[in-house]
Design a protein around this motif. Structure first.
Motif, PDB file in Angstrom:
ATOM      1  N   VAL A 158       0.640   4.220  -5.663  1.00 40.37           N
ATOM      2  CA  VAL A 158       0.146   3.587  -4.435  1.00 40.37           C
ATOM      3  C   VAL A 158       0.366   2.095  -4.599  1.00 40.37           C
ATOM      4  O   VAL A 158       0.835   1.395  -3.723  1.00 40.37           O
ATOM      5  N   ILE A 159       0.028   1.627  -5.802  1.00 39.28           N
ATOM      6  CA  ILE A 159       0.365   0.263  -6.182  1.00 39.28           C
ATOM      7  C   ILE A 159       1.425   0.382  -7.258  1.00 39.28           C
ATOM      8  O   ILE A 159       1.149   0.852  -8.358  1.00 39.28           O
TER       9      ILE A 159
ATOM     10  N   THR B  79       3.584  -0.820 -10.162  1.00 40.73           N
ATOM     11  CA  THR B  79       3.509  -1.909 -11.131  1.00 40.73           C
ATOM     12  C   THR B  79       4.818  -1.961 -11.905  1.00 40.73           C
ATOM     13  O   THR B  79       5.566  -0.987 -11.952  1.00 40.73           O
TER      14      THR B  79
ATOM     15  N   GLY C 299       4.353 -12.033  -3.360  1.00 39.73           N
ATOM     16  CA  GLY C 299       3.060 -12.656  -3.079  1.00 39.73           C
ATOM     17  C   GLY C 299       3.179 -14.132  -2.753  1.00 39.73           C
ATOM     18  O   GLY C 299       2.295 -14.714  -2.155  1.00 39.73           O
TER      19      GLY C 299
ATOM     20  N   LEU D  42      -0.400   5.893   1.786  1.00 38.35           N
ATOM     21  CA  LEU D  42      -0.955   6.928   0.915  1.00 38.35           C
ATOM     22  C   LEU D  42      -0.062   8.170   0.926  1.00 38.35           C
ATOM     23  O   LEU D  42       0.263   8.740  -0.129  1.00 38.35           O
TER      24      LEU D  42
ATOM     25  N   LEU E 228      -3.737 -14.404  -1.164  1.00 37.24           N
ATOM     26  CA  LEU E 228      -3.028 -15.231  -2.136  1.00 37.24           C
ATOM     27  C   LEU E 228      -3.985 -16.221  -2.800  1.00 37.24           C
ATOM     28  O   LEU E 228      -3.965 -16.411  -4.019  1.00 37.24           O
TER      29      LEU E 228
ATOM     30  N   ALA F 128      -0.782  -6.875  -8.192  1.00 39.46           N
ATOM     31  CA  ALA F 128      -0.814  -5.443  -7.929  1.00 39.46           C
ATOM     32  C   ALA F 128      -1.977  -5.055  -7.032  1.00 39.46           C
ATOM     33  O   ALA F 128      -1.927  -4.056  -6.335  1.00 39.46           O
ATOM     34  N   ALA F 129      -3.035  -5.875  -7.036  1.00 39.23           N
ATOM     35  CA  ALA F 129      -4.209  -5.536  -6.246  1.00 39.23           C
ATOM     36  C   ALA F 129      -4.073  -5.960  -4.785  1.00 39.23           C
ATOM     37  O   ALA F 129      -4.927  -5.669  -3.968  1.00 39.23           O
ATOM     38  N   PHE F 130      -2.967  -6.644  -4.486  1.00 40.28           N
ATOM     39  CA  PHE F 130      -2.689  -7.103  -3.122  1.00 40.28           C
ATOM     40  C   PHE F 130      -2.841  -5.997  -2.087  1.00 40.28           C
ATOM     41  O   PHE F 130      -3.600  -6.142  -1.131  1.00 40.28           O
ATOM     42  N   PRO F 131      -2.110  -4.873  -2.260  1.00 37.53           N
ATOM     43  CA  PRO F 131      -2.235  -3.815  -1.265  1.00 37.53           C
ATOM     44  C   PRO F 131      -3.665  -3.276  -1.169  1.00 37.53           C
ATOM     45  O   PRO F 131      -4.113  -2.904  -0.091  1.00 37.53           O
ATOM     46  N   LEU F 132      -4.384  -3.292  -2.281  1.00 37.71           N
ATOM     47  CA  LEU F 132      -5.765  -2.792  -2.273  1.00 37.71           C
ATOM     48  C   LEU F 132      -6.632  -3.627  -1.344  1.00 37.71           C
ATOM     49  O   LEU F 132      -7.448  -3.099  -0.592  1.00 37.71           O
TER      50      LEU F 132
END
Lengths: 349, 424
Positions: A114-115, A117, A159, B170, B257, B268-272
């Motif tokens: 989903v993420i 890496t 990002g 998902l 950001l 990696a936590a960006f989409p979260l």
């Protein structure tokens, strides 16, 4: 509304069910058709892989990412230089990009989820992992220094973008013995025409090493793409020439192969060029296709680079062309990507 | 049925009726169409970078180059489509065209193979489809909803829409986890979702018949009429207020950001974080709409922007804990829930039925233009003056923008439109 129906008419419900069934049938049909026709994977006996790796490593060979549509897709493989399409030895490493020199190699991996890496795996002569480094973005380029002690890794970091679709890059220097990041090119002191040069929109990519400390790379800023020469030990760099991307130093260290950005109508394409470091003379190689790759040198007279396969999506082939712009490109390795050429002579010099 | 209901009675006792009973079936259908379409588009866009960069070996730098062009083209199309729906009184037909166009692109993308031009074209046509369908769809929601429940209707639609945006990535992940590299399956599955969404629209959304709105027959939509919309004091004030406020809202990509830099959570936590914002949006959009119907859409719209002040304030804290990050995500989600659908409802309530599509398109275009501008401004400020100064500028600018918006809306009387018993 004029008619009073909170429920949809029966005919609409029936039609909707028909659409759902049809769509499901389409998906199932497509799945059955494509997955049944999957090319059968070639069996590999894993017991003798270590021996086969050692055997191929004895002679001039290639290490590259396999893009043949079978079970070994995406794996780093070895192949002898005199027959790279016949005898391929798969390793257990799955890489988006891979490069090797001397006794070390670096494999950039994507861990899809989903993420998703990304990480860099540093491996040894037996292709056994030694260190892992988490990467801050999508793998782009990797090069190991000729003595195997250091590697330069470039990733795309989305990002940092202002609007979606705008990417920036990050380039890291790692020590392959310790697995530590020893430098980020954005922290290096850069000079242009002898004066300090710094801007917030600095983007670095595509490292190529001359020795364990001296390197060349691309610095993009304000619409320019400079070839820079840098030094890891002193953490300095200086711009050499504009319009050079993704340098790759020739084995004799007299030239760099690079990507040249050319505008063709509304689209930008890249051609592979060769820059003579002494005369600063540029030569385009005889391949008019759009090449987006960091070139590698087959020997002092030929450059090699990857191109997406014309027939199979997801596959790519490695092509070779004379460095002096003569002749024509020829396919060197089918179903391959991110080639590293290993000749004993180059490595020890 | 609701046309009759609301014209007869809009008593307060009805406020207690359930959401399900008060939101027209057509709005639910449009919501499910949007959800299925968002699943379809988000499952593709979540894998598109990996597909293009890792699978097809394209350079993201090359791809990003033409990206800005589409946004402008999509804005023009949006206004044109909104007007076309009004002009031909065929909001549904225009919306169907937009959804169908995007559905087609799901198959065009893999068919394009590695042809750079074809991929760019497929993405462009997909955006065009999105531009075309938005205004007619919101016009349909407006025309099918009781004026007293307009914000709630938009809340239901936006909640389902946001749910689709969460489910898409998902599903894409589950497909790729089960069968690695199965990008083709993602495209085919995405096409299937798009077709089902289109089927819901075609089969369950009745076009508002011309006779439902006698006034429409008398006043056909003309370009002059659409331009005259801005002569309406209240609507002009709403457009200006929405524009000014959009210029004070840092995009959530930038908020993430800043959070990432301050709180040190990985890229990696960006989409979260994005998923968190959508989740809060899904939960809050319906009650937020209900609140707007009850206490005034303009008040809730302005209140939503006050939530942003909290986000900016936190961005300036020297130390950010995980709790702060969660609070920022929650505030951002609530901000979207209190502003996106509520603005459409506020606009819908003051627009004449025969120019509903044009008016809604206009507001959306103004807000989008503001968002694009603010991203460039914030990025430049960040580059030139540093992060703290940039955030501080917006923290100072937002109350100013709120003040201007407040004065505009109060003086024009726009804030009173759509209050209970004042439905247009």
């Amino acid at each position: 509304m004029s008619e009073n129906h909170s429920r949809a008419p029966r005919s609409a419900v029936a039609a909707f069910l028909v659409v759902c069934v049809a769509v499901l049938a389409l998906f199932a049909g497509y799945f059955a058709l494509t997955r049944a026709a999957d090319p059968s994977s070639e069996p590999t006996s894993e017991t003798d892989t270590a021996e086969r790796i050692a055997e191929v490593r004895q002679g001039p060979h290639l290490v590259f990412r396999q893009t043949r549509q079978d079970r070994t897709y995406g794996q780093a493989v070895l192949a002898p230089l005199d027959g790279p399409n016949e005898a391929r030895v798969p390793t257990s490493l799955a890489c988006e990009r891979v490069h090797v020199a001397a006794t070390r190699g670096v494999c950039l991996q994507a861990d899809r989820g989903v993420i998703t890496t990304y990480r860099a795996v540093i491996f040894d002569e037996a292709f056994a992992p030694r260190h892992e480094i988490a990467l801050p973005g999508v793998p782009s380029r990797v090069r190991v220094s000729p003595d195997g002690s250091r590697a330069g890794i470039t990733v795309f970091v989305n990002g940092d973008s202002y609007a979606a679709g705008n990417f920036s890059t990050r380039t890291l220097i790692v020590d392959t013995a310790t697995g530590q990041i020893v430098g980020n090119l954005e922290d290096f002191a850069i000079t242009r025409d002898g004066r300090p040069f710094k801007a917030v929109d600095f983007n670095f990519w595509g490292v190529t090493f001359a020795d364990r400390s001296r390197f060349y790379a691309t610095l993009a800023t304000g619409g320019h793409t400079y070839l820079i020469e840098g030094d890891v030990e002193s953490r300095r760099g200086r711009t050499l020439r504009d319009g050079i991307e993704c340098p790759s130093l020739s084995p004799d260290r007299t030239r760099v192969a690079f990507k040249k950005r050319i505008r063709e109508g509304v689209r930008l394409v890249w051609r592979i060029g060769v820059l003579d470091l002494a005369s600063l003379e540029e030569t385009l190689v005889a391949d008019s296709r759009n090449v987006d790759d960091q070139a590698e040198w087959l020997d002092n007279h030929h450059v090699v680079y990857g191109l997406p396969s014309a027939t199979t999506p997801g596959s790519s082939d490695v092509w070779a062309a004379p460095a002096n712009g003569s002749g024509a490109p020829s396919m060197l390795v089918k179903d391959a990507w991110s080639p590293a050429i290993v000749r004993k002579g180059n490595v020890e010099s | 049925m609701y046309t009759i209901d609301w014209q007869q009675a809009l008593g307060r006792q009805e406020a207690r009726a359930s959401v399900r009973a008060r939101v027209a079936p057509v709005v639910w259908a449009l919501g499910f169409t949007s959800m299925l379409t968002d699943i379809s588009s988000e499952m593709v866009s979540s894998i598109l970078p990996a597909y293009l960069v890792l699978h097809l070996r394209m350079s993201p730098l090359a791809f990003g180059l033409v990206d800005g062009l589409y946004q402008g083209a999509a804005a023009l199309l949006r206004v044109a489509a909104g007007f076309a729906g009004d002009r031909w009184r065929r909001h549904k037909a225009v919306a169907v065209a937009g959804y169908a166009l995007s559905a087609m692109c799901r198959l065009a993308l893999p068919a394009a193979g590695q042809a750079w031009g074809a991929i760019v074209a497929a993405v462009a046509v997909d955006r065009a489809g999105k531009g075309i369908r938005t205004a007619p769809r919101d016009a349909l929601i407006t025309l099918h909803s009781a004026p007293g429940d307009l914000a709630r209707s938009f809340g239901v639609h936006r909640a389902l829409d946001a749910a689709g945006a969460m489910l898409g990535p998902l599903i894409a992940f589950l497909v790729l986890a089960a069968i690695p590299r199965a990008y083709d399956l993602i495209f085919v599955a995405s096409f299937c979702f798009a077709v089902i969404g289109l089927a819901v629209l075609v089969l369950f959304v009745r076009a508002p018949a011309a006779e439902d709105r006698p006034s429409r027959a008398e006043r056909p939509a003309s370009l002059a009429g659409a331009a005259n919309l801005l002569r309406d004091r209240r609507f002009r004030a709403l457009c200006l207020a929405a524009g000014v406020l959009s210029l004070a809202a840092i995009s959530d990509a930038f908020v993430f950001l800043v959070l990432q830099q301050r709180a040190g959570f990985g890229a990696a936590a960006f989409p979260l974080a994005a998923v968190g914002v959508s989740l809060v949006n899904v939960v809050v959009a319906v009650p937020g709409g209900g609140l707007a119907d009850r206490f005034g859409r303009v008040r809730v719209f302005l209140g939503g922007h006050v939530l942003l002040l909290g986000v900016y304030g936190m961005l300036l804290l020297p130390e950010l804990s995980l709790g702060h990050v969660a609070a920022c995500v929650a505030l951002l989600g609530a901000y979207y829930a209190a502003t996106d659908g509520v603005l459409a409802a506020a606009a819908g309530a003051m627009l004449p039925a025969h120019l509903c599509g044009s008016g809604l398109a206009l507001v959306q275009t103004i807000v989008n233009a503001g968002r694009l501008t603010v991203s460039l401004v914030f990025a430049s400020l960040w580059t030139v003056a540093g992060l703290d100064t940039a955030v501080m500028c917006f923290l100072a600018g937002l109350p100013f923008a709120l003040g201007i918006a407040g004065i505009l809306l109060v003086r024009s009387g726009a804030y009173r439109v759509g209050e209970p018993f004042q439905g247009a």
